[in-house]
Design a protein around this motif. Sequence first.
Motif, mmCIF file in Angstrom:
data_model
loop_
_atom_site.group_PDB
_atom_site.id
_atom_site.type_symbol
_atom_site.label_atom_id
_atom_site.label_comp_id
_atom_site.label_asym_id
_atom_site.label_seq_id
_atom_site.Cartn_x
_atom_site.Cartn_y
_atom_site.Cartn_z
ATOM 1 N N LEU A 146 -0.545 -6.214 -1.376
ATOM 2 C CA LEU A 146 0.681 -5.741 -2.017
ATOM 3 C C LEU A 146 1.874 -5.902 -1.083
ATOM 4 O O LEU A 146 1.733 -5.936 0.136
ATOM 5 C CB LEU A 146 0.548 -4.258 -2.402
ATOM 6 C CG LEU A 146 -0.554 -3.893 -3.389
ATOM 7 C CD1 LEU A 146 -0.644 -2.370 -3.537
ATOM 8 C CD2 LEU A 146 -0.304 -4.548 -4.746
ATOM 9 N N PRO A 191 3.385 2.988 -6.901
ATOM 10 C CA PRO A 191 4.448 2.200 -6.253
ATOM 11 C C PRO A 191 5.531 1.726 -7.210
ATOM 12 O O PRO A 191 6.719 1.728 -6.868
ATOM 13 C CB PRO A 191 3.685 1.021 -5.642
ATOM 14 C CG PRO A 191 2.308 1.549 -5.408
ATOM 15 C CD PRO A 191 2.037 2.495 -6.543
ATOM 16 N N GLU A 192 5.138 1.319 -8.420
ATOM 17 C CA GLU A 192 6.130 0.809 -9.367
ATOM 18 C C GLU A 192 7.031 1.908 -9.914
ATOM 19 O O GLU A 192 8.118 1.640 -10.431
ATOM 20 C CB GLU A 192 5.447 0.071 -10.521
ATOM 21 C CG GLU A 192 4.555 0.939 -11.405
ATOM 22 C CD GLU A 192 3.134 1.096 -10.862
ATOM 23 O OE1 GLU A 192 2.279 1.590 -11.610
ATOM 24 O OE2 GLU A 192 2.887 0.712 -9.694
ATOM 25 N N MET A 193 6.606 3.162 -9.809
ATOM 26 C CA MET A 193 7.437 4.291 -10.206
ATOM 27 C C MET A 193 8.283 4.765 -9.037
ATOM 28 O O MET A 193 9.452 5.090 -9.193
ATOM 29 C CB MET A 193 6.576 5.451 -10.719
ATOM 30 C CG MET A 193 7.377 6.662 -11.217
ATOM 31 S SD MET A 193 6.311 8.045 -11.688
ATOM 32 C CE MET A 193 5.340 7.282 -12.990
ATOM 33 N N ARG A 194 7.679 4.780 -7.858
ATOM 34 C CA ARG A 194 8.408 5.197 -6.660
ATOM 35 C C ARG A 194 9.527 4.231 -6.337
ATOM 36 O O ARG A 194 10.628 4.618 -5.971
ATOM 37 C CB ARG A 194 7.431 5.318 -5.490
ATOM 38 C CG ARG A 194 8.057 5.832 -4.201
ATOM 39 C CD ARG A 194 8.073 4.728 -3.168
ATOM 40 N NE ARG A 194 6.726 4.338 -2.785
ATOM 41 C CZ ARG A 194 6.344 3.067 -2.687
ATOM 42 N NH1 ARG A 194 7.182 2.074 -2.942
ATOM 43 N NH2 ARG A 194 5.116 2.772 -2.323
ATOM 44 N N THR A 195 9.248 2.917 -6.465
ATOM 45 C CA THR A 195 10.249 1.894 -6.166
ATOM 46 C C THR A 195 10.260 0.853 -7.278
ATOM 47 O O THR A 195 9.560 -0.164 -7.195
ATOM 48 C CB THR A 195 9.958 1.207 -4.812
ATOM 49 O OG1 THR A 195 9.820 2.203 -3.795
ATOM 50 C CG2 THR A 195 11.087 0.258 -4.426
ATOM 51 N N PRO A 196 11.030 1.095 -8.344
ATOM 52 C CA PRO A 196 11.081 0.133 -9.451
ATOM 53 C C PRO A 196 11.584 -1.246 -9.026
ATOM 54 O O PRO A 196 11.198 -2.247 -9.602
ATOM 55 C CB PRO A 196 12.035 0.785 -10.449
ATOM 56 C CG PRO A 196 12.002 2.244 -10.118
ATOM 57 C CD PRO A 196 11.793 2.321 -8.640
ATOM 58 N N TYR A 197 12.448 -1.272 -7.999
ATOM 59 C CA TYR A 197 13.002 -2.553 -7.556
ATOM 60 C C TYR A 197 12.737 -2.734 -6.056
ATOM 61 O O TYR A 197 13.414 -2.150 -5.216
ATOM 62 C CB TYR A 197 14.505 -2.624 -7.829
ATOM 63 C CG TYR A 197 14.829 -2.628 -9.305
ATOM 64 C CD1 TYR A 197 14.675 -3.773 -10.065
ATOM 65 C CD2 TYR A 197 15.274 -1.463 -9.937
ATOM 66 C CE1 TYR A 197 14.959 -3.777 -11.429
ATOM 67 C CE2 TYR A 197 15.560 -1.451 -11.288
ATOM 68 C CZ TYR A 197 15.399 -2.613 -12.028
ATOM 69 O OH TYR A 197 15.671 -2.613 -13.371
ATOM 70 N N LEU A 198 11.734 -3.537 -5.750
ATOM 71 C CA LEU A 198 11.398 -3.870 -4.374
ATOM 72 C C LEU A 198 11.834 -5.313 -4.131
ATOM 73 O O LEU A 198 11.276 -6.253 -4.701
ATOM 74 C CB LEU A 198 9.899 -3.718 -4.123
ATOM 75 C CG LEU A 198 9.400 -4.083 -2.714
ATOM 76 C CD1 LEU A 198 10.117 -3.262 -1.650
ATOM 77 C CD2 LEU A 198 7.886 -3.871 -2.615
ATOM 78 N N CYS A 201 11.797 6.196 -14.727
ATOM 79 C CA CYS A 201 10.812 6.506 -13.673
ATOM 80 C C CYS A 201 11.058 7.898 -13.104
ATOM 81 O O CYS A 201 10.117 8.655 -12.836
ATOM 82 C CB CYS A 201 10.876 5.461 -12.564
ATOM 83 S SG CYS A 201 10.184 3.859 -13.006
ATOM 84 N N ARG A 217 16.924 -11.343 -10.189
ATOM 85 C CA ARG A 217 16.640 -10.030 -10.774
ATOM 86 C C ARG A 217 17.938 -9.289 -11.035
ATOM 87 O O ARG A 217 18.946 -9.477 -10.346
ATOM 88 C CB ARG A 217 15.749 -9.204 -9.844
ATOM 89 C CG ARG A 217 14.451 -9.900 -9.473
ATOM 90 C CD ARG A 217 13.573 -9.011 -8.625
ATOM 91 N NE ARG A 217 13.056 -7.876 -9.373
ATOM 92 C CZ ARG A 217 12.330 -6.903 -8.834
ATOM 93 N NH1 ARG A 217 12.065 -6.911 -7.536
ATOM 94 N NH2 ARG A 217 11.866 -5.918 -9.575
ATOM 95 N N HIS A 276 5.123 -4.304 0.578
ATOM 96 C CA HIS A 276 5.485 -2.957 1.011
ATOM 97 C C HIS A 276 6.903 -2.933 1.579
ATOM 98 O O HIS A 276 7.440 -3.965 1.991
ATOM 99 C CB HIS A 276 4.531 -2.476 2.112
ATOM 100 C CG HIS A 276 3.175 -2.086 1.622
ATOM 101 N ND1 HIS A 276 2.775 -0.777 1.488
ATOM 102 C CD2 HIS A 276 2.122 -2.847 1.225
ATOM 103 C CE1 HIS A 276 1.530 -0.740 1.042
ATOM 104 N NE2 HIS A 276 1.111 -1.992 0.868
#
Length: 241
Positions: A54, A73-80, A106, A96, A56
């Motif tokens: 993944l 992770p996708e809720m904690r950081t929607p845009y990585l 989220c 993006r 990080h």
Amino acid sequence: MSSALSLFVTGTDTEIGKTLVSCALLRGFAEAGLSAAAMKPIAAGAYFNVEDGLWHNEDADQLDAAAGALLPPEMRTPYLLKAPAAPHIVAAQEGRTLKLAPIVDCHREAMRRADVVVVEGVGGFRVPLDDQRDTADLALALGLPVVIVVGVRLGCINHALLTADAIAARGLHLAGWVANIVDPAMRFADENIETIRAWLQREHGVPLIGTVPHLAPPSAERAATHLDMPLLLRALRAHAG
């Protein structure tokens, strides 16, 4: 409707200890008997972990380590985002669009999973997200009380007062501020902090939540001992009504 508390953590600049203080807040809430979750909605700068396959972000990983209630992770950081640069530039390069609605969704779900949700912004309060919106718009969309992390170094008085003015101008509630000493060699650090304290109290009624000394190495647990969590909780609960 969720009865959870939440706050938005912003900073006077980048690299001033926003993540350290956010982690300290998470630890402090845990000490107060609350399950605390963390969000880093937009993170710029990622590395690939071969162990779990993944991408990080170091700040997000630190938040996860300090949080008592872990979010996916996708809720904690929607845009990585991959590159460690201004989010709107990196997002454009990656094709993006940084939309506010998914972050709000989220956050709403996170509020159902914890007693308190700490949302860490990206950079300072007015970092652009695209050519129309910035992180101030994100804080406004979430409608959260704001805690300012002031990096105590040369120029911090001006940065602190400008940040507080910008937050108030958006109609957001200032729940408090934290002085984080990033330059241990700074002359008159205590006097600078007292000046900021007096001005923010007089102009915005904002309390000083605590002063975090220069910690080497940085430690969320040690930083948490310098924060007045009862004072912050009173402010958050008063805002929540």
